[in-house]
Design a protein around this motif. Structure first.
Motif, PDB file in Angstrom:
ATOM      1  N   TRP A  13       0.934  -1.292  -0.167  1.00 41.42           N
ATOM      2  CA  TRP A  13      -0.073  -0.179   0.054  1.00 41.42           C
ATOM      3  C   TRP A  13       0.694   1.249   0.065  1.00 41.42           C
ATOM      4  CZ3 TRP A  13      -0.152   3.701   3.908  1.00 41.42           C
ATOM      5  CH2 TRP A  13      -0.862   4.644   3.817  1.00 41.42           C
ATOM      6  N   ALA A  14       1.809   1.191   1.082  1.00 39.47           N
ATOM      7  CA  ALA A  14       2.894   2.509   0.819  1.00 39.47           C
ATOM      8  C   ALA A  14       3.416   2.850  -0.364  1.00 39.47           C
ATOM      9  CB  ALA A  14       3.776   2.179   2.161  1.00 39.47           C
ATOM     10  N   ALA A  15       4.075   1.683  -0.976  1.00 34.07           N
ATOM     11  CA  ALA A  15       4.780   1.608  -2.329  1.00 34.07           C
ATOM     12  C   ALA A  15       3.743   2.298  -3.319  1.00 34.07           C
ATOM     13  CB  ALA A  15       5.142   0.410  -2.726  1.00 34.07           C
ATOM     14  N   SER A  16       2.364   1.761  -3.400  1.00 37.08           N
ATOM     15  CA  SER A  16       1.695   2.262  -4.335  1.00 37.08           C
ATOM     16  C   SER A  16       1.156   3.625  -4.248  1.00 37.08           C
ATOM     17  CB  SER A  16       0.134   1.458  -4.288  1.00 37.08           C
ATOM     18  OG  SER A  16      -0.521   1.824  -3.216  1.00 37.08           O
ATOM     19  N   ARG A  17       1.213   4.210  -2.972  1.00 35.83           N
ATOM     20  CA  ARG A  17       1.136   5.780  -2.615  1.00 35.83           C
ATOM     21  C   ARG A  17       2.352   6.225  -3.059  1.00 35.83           C
ATOM     22  NH1 ARG A  17      -2.411   7.455   1.449  1.00 35.83           N
ATOM     23  NH2 ARG A  17      -1.471   9.680   0.534  1.00 35.83           N
ATOM     24  N   ALA A  18       3.515   5.800  -3.061  1.00 32.40           N
ATOM     25  CA  ALA A  18       4.806   6.612  -3.441  1.00 32.40           C
ATOM     26  C   ALA A  18       4.981   6.809  -5.138  1.00 32.40           C
ATOM     27  CB  ALA A  18       5.801   5.878  -3.070  1.00 32.40           C
ATOM     28  N   ARG A  19       4.300   5.624  -5.575  1.00 31.17           N
ATOM     29  CA  ARG A  19       3.965   5.917  -7.127  1.00 31.17           C
ATOM     30  C   ARG A  19       2.940   6.658  -7.773  1.00 31.17           C
ATOM     31  NH1 ARG A  19       5.440  -0.291  -7.423  1.00 31.17           N
ATOM     32  NH2 ARG A  19       3.086  -0.685  -7.383  1.00 31.17           N
ATOM     33  N   LYS A  20       2.201   7.015  -6.659  1.00 28.94           N
ATOM     34  CA  LYS A  20       0.753   7.632  -7.051  1.00 28.94           C
ATOM     35  C   LYS A  20       0.978   8.947  -8.011  1.00 28.94           C
ATOM     36  CE  LYS A  20      -3.733   9.040  -5.179  1.00 28.94           C
ATOM     37  NZ  LYS A  20      -4.341   9.597  -4.090  1.00 28.94           N
ATOM     38  N   GLY A  21       2.279   9.705  -7.742  1.00 29.66           N
ATOM     39  CA  GLY A  21       2.578  10.772  -8.527  1.00 29.66           C
ATOM     40  C   GLY A  21       2.426  10.515  -9.878  1.00 29.66           C
ATOM     41  N   VAL A  22       3.436   9.370 -10.156  1.00 27.32           N
ATOM     42  CA  VAL A  22       3.831   9.193 -11.447  1.00 27.32           C
ATOM     43  C   VAL A  22       2.368   8.547 -11.923  1.00 27.32           C
ATOM     44  CG1 VAL A  22       5.195   7.638 -13.231  1.00 27.32           C
ATOM     45  CG2 VAL A  22       6.162   8.614 -11.013  1.00 27.32           C
ATOM     46  N   SER A  23       1.940   7.641 -11.283  1.00 26.43           N
ATOM     47  CA  SER A  23       0.572   7.413 -12.158  1.00 26.43           C
ATOM     48  C   SER A  23      -0.395   8.242 -12.531  1.00 26.43           C
ATOM     49  CB  SER A  23      -0.090   6.396 -11.168  1.00 26.43           C
ATOM     50  OG  SER A  23       0.809   5.263 -10.839  1.00 26.43           O
ATOM     51  N   ALA A  24      -0.489   9.407 -11.576  1.00 32.29           N
ATOM     52  CA  ALA A  24      -1.488  10.492 -11.981  1.00 32.29           C
ATOM     53  C   ALA A  24      -1.056  11.212 -13.265  1.00 32.29           C
ATOM     54  CB  ALA A  24      -1.345  11.431 -10.677  1.00 32.29           C
ATOM     55  N   LEU A  25       0.543  11.279 -13.519  1.00 32.06           N
ATOM     56  CA  LEU A  25       0.929  11.835 -14.610  1.00 32.06           C
ATOM     57  C   LEU A  25       0.523  11.048 -15.863  1.00 32.06           C
ATOM     58  CD1 LEU A  25       2.541  14.462 -15.458  1.00 32.06           C
ATOM     59  CD2 LEU A  25       4.540  12.819 -15.205  1.00 32.06           C
ATOM     60  N   MET A  26       0.918   9.772 -15.664  1.00 36.92           N
ATOM     61  CA  MET A  26       0.660   8.961 -16.943  1.00 36.92           C
ATOM     62  C   MET A  26      -1.165   9.186 -17.179  1.00 36.92           C
ATOM     63  SD  MET A  26       2.701   5.735 -15.704  1.00 36.92           S
ATOM     64  CE  MET A  26       2.453   4.745 -17.289  1.00 36.92           C
ATOM     65  N   ALA A  27      -1.956   9.181 -16.273  1.00 33.56           N
ATOM     66  CA  ALA A  27      -3.318   9.298 -16.499  1.00 33.56           C
ATOM     67  C   ALA A  27      -3.740  10.685 -17.097  1.00 33.56           C
ATOM     68  CB  ALA A  27      -4.178   8.925 -15.149  1.00 33.56           C
ATOM     69  N   LEU A  28      -2.621  11.589 -17.227  1.00 31.44           N
ATOM     70  CA  LEU A  28      -3.414  12.844 -17.671  1.00 31.44           C
ATOM     71  C   LEU A  28      -3.709  12.972 -19.305  1.00 31.44           C
ATOM     72  CD1 LEU A  28      -0.750  15.338 -16.173  1.00 31.44           C
ATOM     73  CD2 LEU A  28      -3.264  15.108 -15.840  1.00 31.44           C
ATOM     74  N   THR A  32       8.943  -4.917  10.127  1.00 37.00           N
ATOM     75  CA  THR A  32       7.726  -4.402   9.268  1.00 37.00           C
ATOM     76  C   THR A  32       7.385  -3.071   9.759  1.00 37.00           C
ATOM     77  OG1 THR A  32       6.853  -6.738   9.153  1.00 37.00           O
ATOM     78  CG2 THR A  32       5.390  -4.874   8.734  1.00 37.00           C
ATOM     79  N   GLY A  33       7.429  -2.897  11.008  1.00 33.14           N
ATOM     80  CA  GLY A  33       6.869  -1.537  11.422  1.00 33.14           C
ATOM     81  C   GLY A  33       7.998  -0.378  11.240  1.00 33.14           C
ATOM     82  N   ALA A  34       9.131  -0.798  11.219  1.00 34.59           N
ATOM     83  CA  ALA A  34      10.384   0.158  10.650  1.00 34.59           C
ATOM     84  C   ALA A  34       9.911   0.272   9.297  1.00 34.59           C
ATOM     85  CB  ALA A  34      11.630  -0.474  11.131  1.00 34.59           C
ATOM     86  N   THR A  35       9.560  -0.647   8.187  1.00 36.52           N
ATOM     87  CA  THR A  35       9.434  -0.556   7.045  1.00 36.52           C
ATOM     88  C   THR A  35       8.356   0.388   6.756  1.00 36.52           C
ATOM     89  OG1 THR A  35      10.603  -2.566   6.518  1.00 36.52           O
ATOM     90  CG2 THR A  35       9.253  -1.400   4.840  1.00 36.52           C
ATOM     91  N   VAL A  36       7.223   0.161   7.229  1.00 38.82           N
ATOM     92  CA  VAL A  36       6.374   1.139   6.997  1.00 38.82           C
ATOM     93  C   VAL A  36       6.506   2.437   7.607  1.00 38.82           C
ATOM     94  CG1 VAL A  36       3.790   1.369   7.587  1.00 38.82           C
ATOM     95  CG2 VAL A  36       4.560  -0.688   7.260  1.00 38.82           C
ATOM     96  N   LEU A  37       7.068   2.789   8.662  1.00 35.83           N
ATOM     97  CA  LEU A  37       7.125   3.840   9.146  1.00 35.83           C
ATOM     98  C   LEU A  37       8.194   4.792   8.522  1.00 35.83           C
ATOM     99  CD1 LEU A  37       7.998   3.484  12.796  1.00 35.83           C
ATOM    100  CD2 LEU A  37       6.032   4.728  12.048  1.00 35.83           C
TER     101      LEU A  37
END
Length: 728
Positions: free
Chosen positions: A216-231, A711-716
């Motif tokens: 989930w966190a990784a998909s959020r990190a890619r969201k900016g690029v995905s939004a650009l591709m969706a333009l 896991t907690g450290a990775t998510v944090l």
């Protein structure tokens, strides 16, 4: 999942040319985890491109790379996490072998142009749901019948272990020996052997929960690029002989006429055919106010027609629009890794084998040398094994850099990679080119001083002589007369005087326009000297060899230049102007902005000045012209204005595509915030591991808390990096 037979073959990446913008999460350990290589892929043979399915962890691209690099015939492999692409450089067509190697590593590929396959949330989360249900049943049985509950926990562990161990074997075969799946498998099996069945099952449950959170966190990190591709829309309305036809955007070619409805997005870069229209270009440039465009002006792909239906002529080839070029820049940026990222990658390759050795020594030395109980120390060794996973540490830097680059792109600032972002954070001074950077780049009439005729009459007389000239000063005079709505007389017999000016016949009278030093006018000498000292360019208008007055022109400051310099000063960044213009003009601009200046510089002089200043403190060079390119290269970091030449844009490490100088301070501020974020992430990752390392050796924490810590450290650290996307 099936994969396409033929991947997309893509051309070699050249330097980016910017146009002005009027199911399985495999988290990592050690050598298997690093998202990008250090430099741009060389171009040996052919290059192929795929999209990777199921890659949820930003730190695990190296797993795919390791698998592909073992394919015979592959020269180089590169995974770009932001766009989920695999780029392979090979001497021959090895697509089938590459797809097979990636499949063995637990992933699948699809053609870069193929749509993503949709999967149901239930199917994606079925393993996790199954394990949760079995854990609940096992816990319930344990409350009433210990032997039966113990068997239930063993069954739960084995079912949860099966996909994890299978993936660990796949990764080991593909060259990734120290993946988190390997550590988890060893820890779970070891826990079963020493009778810690409930903890073995809990470890796997927490691991699967952590995978979903990381995805989930990784998909959020890619969201900016995905939004650009969706333009870009998938289809466009093309006008052919007056008839409207819906076509895919890949079918559009330069010269095609398209129609975009009010509220619709442009599928390609295009020139406006409609008389006038307003476009929202905020998604590309960060400019919040709609931009008014006239017929013939360029509009970038992804812009939205605000108020009316418009017709346009396509300018860009498929795959070469403004959006495509930004996406390519982001991809190329991922290949340029920050020094701290490269250090952590190298560190992690040594760290994980070392921690495994330490865990082994903790498990065997106390029992062998001090007759300590085997069970307790094996348990501590297994716990250290899980604590030692460097997943959070490895992801700490790329997660922050990806978020920083995406946040900058959203604001119209394109930064070419983590290395450039890190250099930008160190900048303490900025060198500005003057013309076209701090100034508009077009001279404007700043004053009209008539002698014995009216102000408008003097301007109309000058405009009559200058009509049709391509000289910037002449065009400025004509523009000013047109803006005032003056009736410009017709001139004849226009003749350019080499090094002097221009003359013509206006209403039967000879009119001369020349620089102040070419016409004797004693009565104007003091006034001319005063105006020239203020940085003005002074010209004299004479009729029948009699001076009729003077007109002053100057390249004016950008509207946001003063605010941009003030914002830099607030960040503690000093500025200096380096220009080839004359000292008077440079002094006038520098005086308005409160900056130091060096004038009359040739390109080589600019390089020398930049090298000298850069030796004192890290310096950024901001420019827009071909003559600025060498100096930009010599600086710590070069920044190009979006309206600049292609050479400047290609040489620069960053670009302000919205062409607003105020974005410079925002860019530096964001780079500093990213650097601070990286330090915070490293502190979180190492700090938590240090705490649990001590508590494990003291017997205060166990296996399930070790997994929770990792896991907690990775998510944090990922969540902390995502804060950069929300930074204002």
């Amino acid at each position: 999942m099936s994969t396409p037979d033929t991947p997309k073959k893509v051309p070699q990446f050249s330097a980016l040319k910017l146009t002005p913008a009027p199911a399985h999460s495999d988290c990592c350990a050690s050598e298997t985890c690093a998202p990008q290589v250090e430099s741009v892929l060389p171009a040996d043979g052919q290059r192929y491109s795929w999209v990777i399915n199921g890659m949820d962890c930003a730190a695990c691209a190296r797993k795919v790379e390791n698998a592909v690099k073992q394919v015979q015939g592959v020269n180089h492999a590169q995974v770009l996490f932001a766009t989920e692409k695999l780029l392979v450089d090979a001497a021959s067509n090895v697509s089938a072998q590459v797809e097979a190697a990636v499949a063995k590593a637990g992933y699948t590929l699809r053609d870069a142009n193929a749509p993503a396959e949709k999967t149901s949330p239930l199917r994606d989360n079925l393993p996790l749901i199954t394990l949760i249900v079995m854990m609940a049943i096992s816990w319930g049985l344990e409350q009433f019948n210990h032997p039966l509950g113990n068997l239930a926990f063993i069954a739960t562990t084995l079912i949860g272990l099966w996909p994890v161990a299978r993936q660990a074997l796949r990764l080991m075969k593909s060259g990734s020996w120290f993946a988190i799946e390997t550590l988890m498998s060893v820890a779970a099996i070891g826990a079963l052997f020493i009778g810690a069945t409930a903890e073995a099952a809990m470890v796997l449950l927490l691991f699967l929960i952590g995978e979903r959170l990381e995805g989930w966190a990784a998909s959020r990190a890619r969201k900016g690029v995905s939004a650009l591709m969706a333009l870009k829309p998938e289809t466009a309305t093309q006008l052919i002989n007056g008839e409207r036809k819906t076509v895919p955007i890949t079918a559009l070619r330069p010269g095609d006429v398209i129609e975009v409805a009010a509220g619709g997005r442009l599928p390609a870069d295009a020139a406006l055919l409609t008389a006038a229209a307003s476009f929202d270009e905020s998604a590309l440039t960060g400019e919040s106010i709609p931009v008014d465009r006239a017929a013939g002006e360029k509009v970038p792909a992804g812009a939205t027609s605000v108020d009316r239906q418009v017709q346009l002529t396509v300018l860009s080839e498929p795959g070469d629009s403004a959006i495509d070029r930004i996406l390519k820049l982001i991809e190329e940026a991922e290949e340029r890794r920050a020094p701290v990222e490269r250090f952590i990658d190298r560190f992690s390759r040594i760290y994980t084998p070392a921690i495994m050795l330490v865990a082994l020594l903790v498990a065997i030395i106390p029992p062998l040398l001090f007759s300590a109980p085997w069970e307790g120390w094996i348990y501590k060794g297994l716990t250290l094994l899980l604590i030692g996973c460097p997943c959070a540490l490895v992801i700490s830097t790329p997660a922050a850099i990806t978020s920083g680059l995406a946040a900058a792109a959203r604001r119209g600032a394109l930064i070419k990679g983590g290395a450039a972002l890190e250099q930008l954070a160190q900048v303490q001074q900025v060198a500005f080119d003057k013309t076209g950077t701090l100034t508009v780049g077009k001279p404007q009439v700043t004053g009209i001083y008539p002698l014995d005729i009216g102000e408008d009459a003097l301007l109309a007389l000058a405009a009559a002589v200058e009509q049709g000239s391509t000289h910037p000063l002449a065009q400025a005079i004509v523009r000013e007369a047109q803006a005032r709505g003056l009736n410009i007389p017709t001139a004849s017999a226009q003749r350019a005087l080499m090094g002097s000016g221009i003359e013509a016949q206006v209403e039967g009278q000879p009119v001369l326009i020349c620089t102040a030093d070419k016409f004797p006018a004693p009565q104007l000498t003091q006034q001319i000297h005063s105006l020239e000292q203020a940085g003005q360019t002074v010209i004299i208008v004479a009729e029948n060899n009699v001076a009729k007055g003077i007109i002053t022109l100057r390249d004016t400051l950008r509207n946001d230049a003063k605010a941009a310099v003030d914002a830099l000063h607030q960040l503690g960044v000093n500025g200096v102007i380096l220009t080839g213009d004359n000292p008077r003009a440079a002094a006038a601009i520098a005086g308005e902005l409160g900056l130091e200046f060096r004038a009359g510089l040739l390109p080589a002089d600019k390089v020398q000045a930049v090298t000298e200043l850069n030796g004192q403190t890290p310096l950024a060079m901001v420019g827009d012209g071909i003559n600025d390119a060498p100096a930009m290269k010599a600086a710590t970091i070069g920044i190009a204005m979006g309206s600049g030449t292609d050479v400047a844009l290609e040489t620069a490490d960053a670009a302000l595509t919205h062409n607003h100088l105020t974005g410079l301070a925002q860019m530096i501020s964001l780079a500093r915030a990213t650097r601070a974020n990286i330090r915070q992430n490293i502190a979180i990752a190492l700090g938590l591991k240090g705490i649990f390392l001590v508590t494990t050796l003291l017997g205060m924490t166990g296996l399930w808390l070790a997994v929770l810590a990792d896991t907690g450290a990775t998510v944090l650290v990922t969540a902390n990096a995502l804060r950069l996307l929300r930074r204002r």
